[in-house]
Design an enzyme around this catalytic site. Structure first.
Site, mmCIF file in Angstrom:
data_model
loop_
_atom_site.group_PDB
_atom_site.id
_atom_site.type_symbol
_atom_site.label_atom_id
_atom_site.label_comp_id
_atom_site.label_asym_id
_atom_site.label_seq_id
_atom_site.Cartn_x
_atom_site.Cartn_y
_atom_site.Cartn_z
ATOM 1 C CG PHE A 143 0.224 4.629 3.775
ATOM 2 C CD1 PHE A 143 -0.914 4.741 4.566
ATOM 3 C CD2 PHE A 143 0.720 3.362 3.503
ATOM 4 C CE1 PHE A 143 -1.538 3.612 5.073
ATOM 5 C CE2 PHE A 143 0.105 2.237 4.002
ATOM 6 C CZ PHE A 143 -1.032 2.359 4.783
ATOM 7 C CB THR A 183 -0.925 0.024 1.233
ATOM 8 O OG1 THR A 183 -1.822 -1.081 1.175
ATOM 9 C CG2 THR A 183 -1.749 1.313 1.277
#
Length: 384
Positions: A256, A254
């Site tokens: 960020f 992921t």
């Protein structure tokens, strides 16, 4: 305001359950989301003991103080304090681990909504926010793209976090007896194929975040429900790991972004990335011109995302059938590999301004260049 001490993702950020019981607080608000989805309620925390599959099960969960409301988002003294970093979720969330990776030794501030994390920085309750924008399996987190446009914070960095999902349940529960699996929508999407391969006859239900799913099970002593969350969430909320590493792809990561009230000064001594958002009142033909302006200067595009233009969702085409032909209107988000300190990037955006009716630089910031390896059992401290 109680805060959590963060360390590095490698495990320095872990704390004992007792320590967390005495220090946990979650920022919350009554903000009404335009895209609020149906989620399970998060009831008050309770402790229960029962006999499950031949075992006595004790659900031990942290005791949270009364959640703060949006009215409590007020400045606190900064002198001599560590950097305060807001994230969405509860302790054990992957966003908490991302905050720790982005800012070592920070004071992590959990928030119940993405929007509250934005507001926490705007109102000086936090110094930074670390929020997810895309996942290699689940795709873009559209809510945060919309909030980037709505709020005036600046992207000052990015961090990539390998995600290692586990199937968690109360002690003594067997996976064959499960009827439901709960997690953040991204967590469910990232484990869809694996759940099917496990042969579990379960329904899927979305909640606010992965660690919140683990907390919900422990708080309600649910013996027919499992959560998709991190190993650290299992430790915090007293759950067992039924299956380890259930993401559909080991290369699950992921991205960020780190947000601040003020932009950083762009530099040229290391790789930078720049994020922009733009639109044109006459339709989407501007997209080709923008991409051409970047390509002509040998600027590499790393991301493009379209979102509906909420201020003007539909454009009527005045032709022979006046008012009957319609096009959807979009905002375009683009990331490219260049610093705004570079002449080529400045010239590219100068050209882009000539044929867009709206252009905003969301941030020019250092790229995450840390070595990356597929998710494994060593990355359990990472959660959503």
């Amino acid at each position: 305001m109680p805060k959590v001490k963060c360390g590095g993702v490698g495990g320095g950020g872990s704390i004992s359950r007792t320590e967390w019981q005495s220090s946990s607080a979650i920022l919350t608000s009554k903000v009404v989301s335009q895209e609020q989805s149906e989620t399970l309620p998060m009831p008050p925390v309770s402790v229960g003991v029962d006999h499950v599959n031949g075992h006595n099960s004790t659900a031990r969960v942290p005791h949270h103080q009364k959640p703060l409301t949006v009215n409590d988002l007020s400045p606190t003294p900064m002198h001599g304090s560590n950097l305060r970093v807001a994230y969405q979720g509860v302790p054990g969330a992957y966003s908490e681990a991302a905050a720790a990776k982005a800012y070592h030794n920070c004071e992590a501030i959990p928030c119940d909504q993405f929007e509250v994390a934005f507001q926490a920085v705007e109102l000086w309750t936090a110094d930074r926010a670390v929020l997810p924008v895309e996942n290699s399996l689940g795709g873009s987190i559209h809510r945060n793209y919309d909030l980037l446009l709505r709020h005036r914070l600046h992207i000052v960095g990015e961090v990539h976090l390998p995600v290692h999902h586990c199937l968690l349940a109360l002690p003594g529960v067997r996976k064959e007896l499960l009827t439901r699996v709960i997690s953040h929508p991204q967590g469910l999407a990232q484990c869809e194929r694996t759940l099917t391969k496990l042969g579990l006859n379960v329904s899927r239900k979305a909640v606010e975040d992965t660690a919140g799913a683990a907390e919900f099970i422990a708080a309600n002593n649910l013996r027919d429900t499992a959560a998709i969350a991190s190993a650290r969430a299992a430790e915090i909320y007293g759950l067992e790991i039924l299956e380890d590493g259930i993401q559909d792809d080991a290369s699950n990561v992921t991205r960020f972004v780190m947000l601040a009230r003020e932009p950083i000064v762009p530099r040229t001594d290391r790789p930078f990335k720049t994020s922009i958002v733009f639109a044109h009142e006459k339709g989407t033909s501007v997209l080709f011109k923008v991409l051409s302006a970047l390509a002509f200067r040998d600027i590499s595009l790393t991301k493009i995302e379209s979102r509906p233009n909420h201020n003007r969702p539909i454009r009527l085409v005045d032709d022979v059938n006046v008012g009957t032909a319609k096009h959807f209107e979009y905002m375009f988000y683009v990331d490219f590999e260049a610093s705004m300190a570079e002449t080529r990037a400045q010239n590219a955006l100068s050209e882009v301004r000539e044929f867009t009716s709206f252009l905003r630089v969301l941030g020019s910031y250092p790229m995450d260049m840390t070595p990356w390896s597929p998710s494994s059992s060593t990355s359990h401290t990472a959660s959503s």
